[in-house]
Design an enzyme around this catalytic site. Structure first.
Site: not given
Length: 224
Positions: A86, A98, A115, A119, A167
């Site tokens: 992040r 998320a 999601e 993910e 990701e």
């Protein structure tokens, strides 16, 4: 509200009386001052009540589409976590799957299911609502919902999503729920969805899952 103040001067009331209320204030001006790739910043002039009549104040806020978070719990009560970089906080955080509600016409539950598949390459047979919250209501309209996903199975390899950007390097792990709670309370996890989701799920489990709500429960901003 019921209850009488004691020596502290603050009334004691039943928890059932705690309920956020939808309040409409008069907005006299709205201006988009920043258009971003994901969200905009809006400047509004709103009238607030006062003893001498309404007072106009100016507030900048993030106009956010909302987001969903998924706590995926396997049959042995392990929680699925993903490690993701992040940039704003310059950290790799352990998070729950998320994503934003940024697909036109997509409802929250299908978004959460998408999601989880994109993910974590997982599907779930059972979906329930654990908890809702406003992520930063002093400056953002973002509403977030955590779903509990159970009855997990893997997405077939041929149907898996090709991940991009941050990701691409997601690292998945499974952690016992009780140990995830310990990680939160020890301050080792900082993602709000992970912190709220783990603690709320632990509380729901302690209550025999009686606090869970239907997966199609009204979205937080739709209440009232």
């Amino acid at each position: 509200m019921s209850g009488f103040p004691d020596e502290l001067g603050v009334p004691v009331v039943a928890g059932a009386e705690l309920r956020d209320a939808v309040v409409r204030r008069t907005v006299t001006s709205t201006e988009t001052v920043f258009e971003g790739r994901v969200w905009d910043v809006v400047r509004e002039v709103v009238e607030l009540p006062g003893e001498d009549g309404p007072t106009s104040v100016t507030r900048d806020l993030q106009r956010h589409p909302g987001a969903v978070t998924v706590l995926a719990l396997d049959d042995d009560e392990h929680v699925l976590f993903l490690r993701q970089y992040r940039h704003p906080v310059r950290r790799e955080l352990w998070e729950l799957p998320a994503g934003l509600l940024d697909v036109a016409g997509e409802a929250p539950l299908p978004a959460a299911q998408r999601e989880l598949a994109e993910e974590a390459d997982l599907r779930a047979e059972r979906w329930d609502v654990v908890v809702d919250w406003f992520n930063s209501p002093g400056g953002s309209s973002e509403a977030n919902r955590i779903y509990l996903a159970r009855g997990l199975s893997a997405v077939p390899a041929a149907e898996r999503h090709a991940r991009e950007d941050e990701e691409r390097d997601l690292v998945p792990v499974r952690v016992p729920l009780a140990e995830a709670v310990e990680a939160v309370l020890a301050g080792r996890l900082g993602n709000p969805g992970a912190v709220i989701g783990v603690l709320a799920t632990s509380a729901a489990r302690a209550a025999g899952w009686a606090t869970l709500r239907p997966a199609e429960a009204p979205w937080p901003t739709d209440l009232g």
